[in-house]
Write a protein that holds these residues in place. Structure first.
Motif, PDB file in Angstrom:
ATOM      1  N   VAL A  34       0.855  -1.188   0.000  1.00  0.00           N
ATOM      2  CA  VAL A  34       0.000   0.000   0.000  1.00  0.00           C
ATOM      3  C   VAL A  34       0.885   1.230   0.000  1.00  0.00           C
ATOM      4  N   ILE A  35       0.533   2.180  -0.838  1.00  0.00           N
ATOM      5  CA  ILE A  35       1.152   3.505  -0.817  1.00  0.00           C
ATOM      6  C   ILE A  35       0.064   4.476  -0.391  1.00  0.00           C
ATOM      7  N   LYS A  36       0.334   5.222   0.658  1.00  0.00           N
ATOM      8  CA  LYS A  36      -0.599   6.245   1.153  1.00  0.00           C
ATOM      9  C   LYS A  36       0.056   7.603   0.941  1.00  0.00           C
ATOM     10  N   HIS A  37      -0.557   8.436   0.143  1.00  0.00           N
ATOM     11  CA  HIS A  37      -0.050   9.779  -0.072  1.00  0.00           C
ATOM     12  C   HIS A  37      -0.785  10.721   0.870  1.00  0.00           C
ATOM     13  N   SER A  38      -0.043  11.592   1.508  1.00  0.00           N
ATOM     14  CA  SER A  38      -0.643  12.558   2.425  1.00  0.00           C
ATOM     15  C   SER A  38      -0.094  13.943   2.119  1.00  0.00           C
ATOM     16  N   HIS A  39      -0.917  14.938   2.288  1.00  0.00           N
ATOM     17  CA  HIS A  39      -0.479  16.322   2.117  1.00  0.00           C
ATOM     18  C   HIS A  39       0.037  16.901   3.429  1.00  0.00           C
ATOM     19  N   HIS A  40      -0.021  16.114   4.491  1.00  0.00           N
ATOM     20  CA  HIS A  40       0.381  16.569   5.814  1.00  0.00           C
ATOM     21  C   HIS A  40       1.766  16.043   6.163  1.00  0.00           C
ATOM     22  N   ASP A  41       2.468  16.752   7.030  1.00  0.00           N
ATOM     23  CA  ASP A  41       3.726  16.258   7.562  1.00  0.00           C
ATOM     24  C   ASP A  41       3.385  15.160   8.576  1.00  0.00           C
ATOM     25  N   VAL A  42       4.141  14.089   8.550  1.00  0.00           N
ATOM     26  CA  VAL A  42       3.890  12.963   9.433  1.00  0.00           C
ATOM     27  C   VAL A  42       5.083  12.789  10.359  1.00  0.00           C
ATOM     28  N   VAL A  43       4.832  12.714  11.643  1.00  0.00           N
ATOM     29  CA  VAL A  43       5.895  12.492  12.622  1.00  0.00           C
ATOM     30  C   VAL A  43       5.913  11.005  12.955  1.00  0.00           C
ATOM     31  N   LEU A  44       6.991  10.323  12.552  1.00  0.00           N
ATOM     32  CA  LEU A  44       7.082   8.894  12.797  1.00  0.00           C
ATOM     33  C   LEU A  44       7.727   8.564  14.132  1.00  0.00           C
ATOM     34  N   GLU A  45       8.480   9.480  14.638  1.00  0.00           N
ATOM     35  CA  GLU A  45       9.124   9.271  15.920  1.00  0.00           C
ATOM     36  C   GLU A  45       9.201  10.624  16.620  1.00  0.00           C
ATOM     37  N   PRO A  46       9.021  10.664  17.929  1.00  0.00           N
ATOM     38  CA  PRO A  46       9.082  11.955  18.647  1.00  0.00           C
ATOM     39  C   PRO A  46      10.411  12.668  18.419  1.00  0.00           C
ATOM     40  N   PRO A  47      10.403  14.003  18.454  1.00  0.00           N
ATOM     41  CA  PRO A  47      11.614  14.787  18.152  1.00  0.00           C
ATOM     42  C   PRO A  47      12.837  14.447  19.006  1.00  0.00           C
ATOM     43  N   GLN A  48      12.640  13.966  20.221  1.00  0.00           N
ATOM     44  CA  GLN A  48      13.793  13.690  21.077  1.00  0.00           C
ATOM     45  C   GLN A  48      14.424  12.318  20.800  1.00  0.00           C
ATOM     46  N   LYS A  49      13.813  11.484  19.985  1.00  0.00           N
ATOM     47  CA  LYS A  49      14.357  10.158  19.695  1.00  0.00           C
ATOM     48  C   LYS A  49      15.498  10.253  18.684  1.00  0.00           C
ATOM     49  N   ASP A  50      16.348   9.226  18.684  1.00  0.00           N
ATOM     50  CA  ASP A  50      17.582   9.248  17.900  1.00  0.00           C
ATOM     51  C   ASP A  50      17.366   9.536  16.412  1.00  0.00           C
TER      52      ASP A  50
END
Length: 166
Positions: A34-50
């Motif tokens: 599956v390919i899901k296209h989004s117009h939004h920014d997606v955060v896959l990991e919190p900013p403090q993670k490596d």
């Protein structure tokens, strides 16, 4: 790889339909991506993670690997968003790719249409839509009409129309 777009207005049930189709297509022996296209920014990991910290520090690609899955985050700082074709070439081999989004791409599509959503159907203005999955009865000049709650019939249509013939 065979490709089928799943299109429809927001709230029509595209994601839910794909979730229901995947196990049935796998039962038929198909490997499906599956390919899901989004117009939004997606955060896959919190900013403090490596991995987020590495990207923020300037890495172009960061691969996160676990015993269960891996993900490659590629920052598009100096490059345009990839086309559907480029995305397809990055996937491992599969029998079928379902695409949610990329609605301007010239691929065969199945529209998910719910009149109660209050938005018009897309198929009258889009010749790429080969069939409609809906919870309403078919109007007179409609393309192939499938009942949205009959997932087995939709899988049969995908297998017969998209997988076997395109």
């Amino acid at each position: 790889m065979k490709v089928l777009g799943i299109c429809g207005h927001s709230g029509s049930g595209k994601t839910t339909l794909i979730e229901k189709l995947l196990p049935l297509l796998r039962q038929r022996g198909l490997r499906v991506h599956v390919i899901k296209h989004s117009h939004h920014d997606v955060v896959l990991e919190p900013p403090q993670k490596d991995s987020s910290r590495f990207r923020a520090a300037g890495a172009g690609d960061v691969m996160l690997v676990t015993p269960y899955r891996y993900a490659i985050m590629h920052e598009l700082r100096d490059t345009p968003e990839p086309s559907l074709s480029e995305c397809l070439h990055r996937l491992s081999p599969a029998d079928l790719v379902l695409v949610e989004g990329f609605k301007r791409e010239p691929i065969p599509r199945l529209e998910v249409y719910r009149p109660a959503n209050g938005k018009p159907a897309l198929y009258p203005q889009d010749s790429g839509i080969l069939a409609v999955a809906s919870d309403a009865t078919a109007p007179e000049a409609a393309p192939q009409w499938l009942m949205l709650n009959d997932t087995a019939s939709i899988v049969n249509w995908i297998f017969d129309t998209i997988y076997a013939n395109h």
